[in-house]
Design a protein around this motif. Structure first.
Motif, PDB file in Angstrom:
ATOM      1  N   GLY A  69       0.821  -1.205   0.000  1.00 40.36           N
ATOM      2  CA  GLY A  69       0.000   0.000   0.000  1.00 40.36           C
ATOM      3  C   GLY A  69       0.854   1.252   0.000  1.00 40.36           C
ATOM      4  O   GLY A  69       1.928   1.296   0.580  1.00 40.36           O
ATOM      5  N   ARG A  70       0.373   2.320  -0.658  1.00 43.31           N
ATOM      6  CA  ARG A  70       1.140   3.548  -0.795  1.00 43.31           C
ATOM      7  C   ARG A  70       0.579   4.645   0.105  1.00 43.31           C
ATOM      8  O   ARG A  70      -0.566   4.601   0.556  1.00 43.31           O
ATOM      9  N   ASN A  82      -8.555  12.757  -3.113  1.00 45.36           N
ATOM     10  CA  ASN A  82      -8.102  11.470  -2.592  1.00 45.36           C
ATOM     11  C   ASN A  82      -7.402  10.619  -3.647  1.00 45.36           C
ATOM     12  O   ASN A  82      -7.054   9.469  -3.380  1.00 45.36           O
ATOM     13  N   ARG A  83      -7.179  11.178  -4.827  1.00 45.94           N
ATOM     14  CA  ARG A  83      -6.639  10.411  -5.947  1.00 45.94           C
ATOM     15  C   ARG A  83      -5.114  10.370  -5.974  1.00 45.94           C
ATOM     16  O   ARG A  83      -4.527   9.691  -6.813  1.00 45.94           O
ATOM     17  N   PHE A  84      -4.447  11.059  -5.050  1.00 45.86           N
ATOM     18  CA  PHE A  84      -2.987  11.193  -5.104  1.00 45.86           C
ATOM     19  C   PHE A  84      -2.311  10.220  -4.146  1.00 45.86           C
ATOM     20  O   PHE A  84      -2.059  10.535  -2.988  1.00 45.86           O
ATOM     21  N   TRP A  85      -2.016   9.028  -4.652  1.00 45.25           N
ATOM     22  CA  TRP A  85      -1.291   8.018  -3.866  1.00 45.25           C
ATOM     23  C   TRP A  85       0.190   8.108  -4.194  1.00 45.25           C
ATOM     24  O   TRP A  85       0.580   8.201  -5.354  1.00 45.25           O
ATOM     25  N   GLY A  86       1.031   8.069  -3.168  1.00 43.16           N
ATOM     26  CA  GLY A  86       2.453   8.315  -3.355  1.00 43.16           C
ATOM     27  C   GLY A  86       2.741   9.775  -3.062  1.00 43.16           C
ATOM     28  O   GLY A  86       1.860  10.564  -2.754  1.00 43.16           O
ATOM     29  N   TRP A  87       4.013  10.160  -3.140  1.00 42.63           N
ATOM     30  CA  TRP A  87       4.412  11.521  -2.794  1.00 42.63           C
ATOM     31  C   TRP A  87       4.136  12.488  -3.937  1.00 42.63           C
ATOM     32  O   TRP A  87       4.389  12.200  -5.096  1.00 42.63           O
TER      33      TRP A  87
END
Length: 206
Positions: free
Chosen positions: A16-17, A98-103
């Protein structure tokens, strides 16, 4: 004086990210009626100047980590690092996407939300320490899976999310831990974020 909420993200899968924006949304929702403004504060950015103002941002979003002061990010639309908003102003933006997974990139999208809500970003004045105002401890070698852009994420990261935010963040609280930091009562939340792999397949990464 508002109470402080510290947010910590976890995920049930080892792959998981991280999702900073969703965790800030969770922090906003879980803060309840006991707070009147929020501080979106990166834990790897340490303020070194006591003249920095963390007071109530009544006039609009107040970007403490101004591009003129941040040791790494200097572009004029940057609003990451440390940003203060009243709860009313955060709601006007529907929180963060909420669409921004990761840095990365979630704060750039949030800048567009701020402008779309008719709000004006304010920044510190009279600070003379320049790029020495903060110590930035971010290490890109740590959690490498959160640094990469995968699949359609490379194109999606530049789009404005006009639907998601506070209204659709999905999570579960795994645990709550009460503690005190410099005499201020804090609650550490261990959060499990839910991800729709059909909607955002880049939330996991092998």
């Amino acid at each position: 004086m508002p109470s402080f909420l510290i947010k910590k993200g976890t995920h049930p899968w080892s792959l998981g990210r991280f999702n900073r924006a969703s965790l800030i949304n969770v922090g906003f929702l879980e803060s309840g009626n006991d707070t009147d403004y929020i501080a979106m504060h990166d834990v790897d950015l340490l303020p070194l100047n006591e003249q920095l103002d963390y007071g109530y941002p009544e006039a609009g979003p107040f970007h403490v980590a101004s591009p003129e002061l941040h040791p790494l990010y200097h572009y004029k639309t940057y609003v990451g690092g440390i940003l203060l908003l009243t709860k009313q102003h955060y709601e006007m933006c529907n929180g963060m996407s909420n669409r921004f997974w990761g840095w990365g990139r979630e704060d750039d999208e949030f800048y567009r939300r701020i402008k779309g809500a008719g709000l004006q970003v304010r920044r510190p004045t009279g600070i003379t320490t320049g790029y020495e105002t903060f110590q930035h401890l971010h290490d890109p070698a740590w959690r490498k899976r959160d640094q990469k852009r995968i699949a359609a994420q490379k194109q999606e990261q530049f789009k404005v999310d006009r639907e998601g935010g506070l209204n659709n963040v999905r999570y579960r609280i795994e645990s709550r831990t009460a503690l005190s930091v410099a005499g201020a009562p804090c609650t550490v939340l261990n959060i499990l974020l839910d991800c729709d792999t059909n909607e955002t397949p880049w939330c996991t990464f092998g």
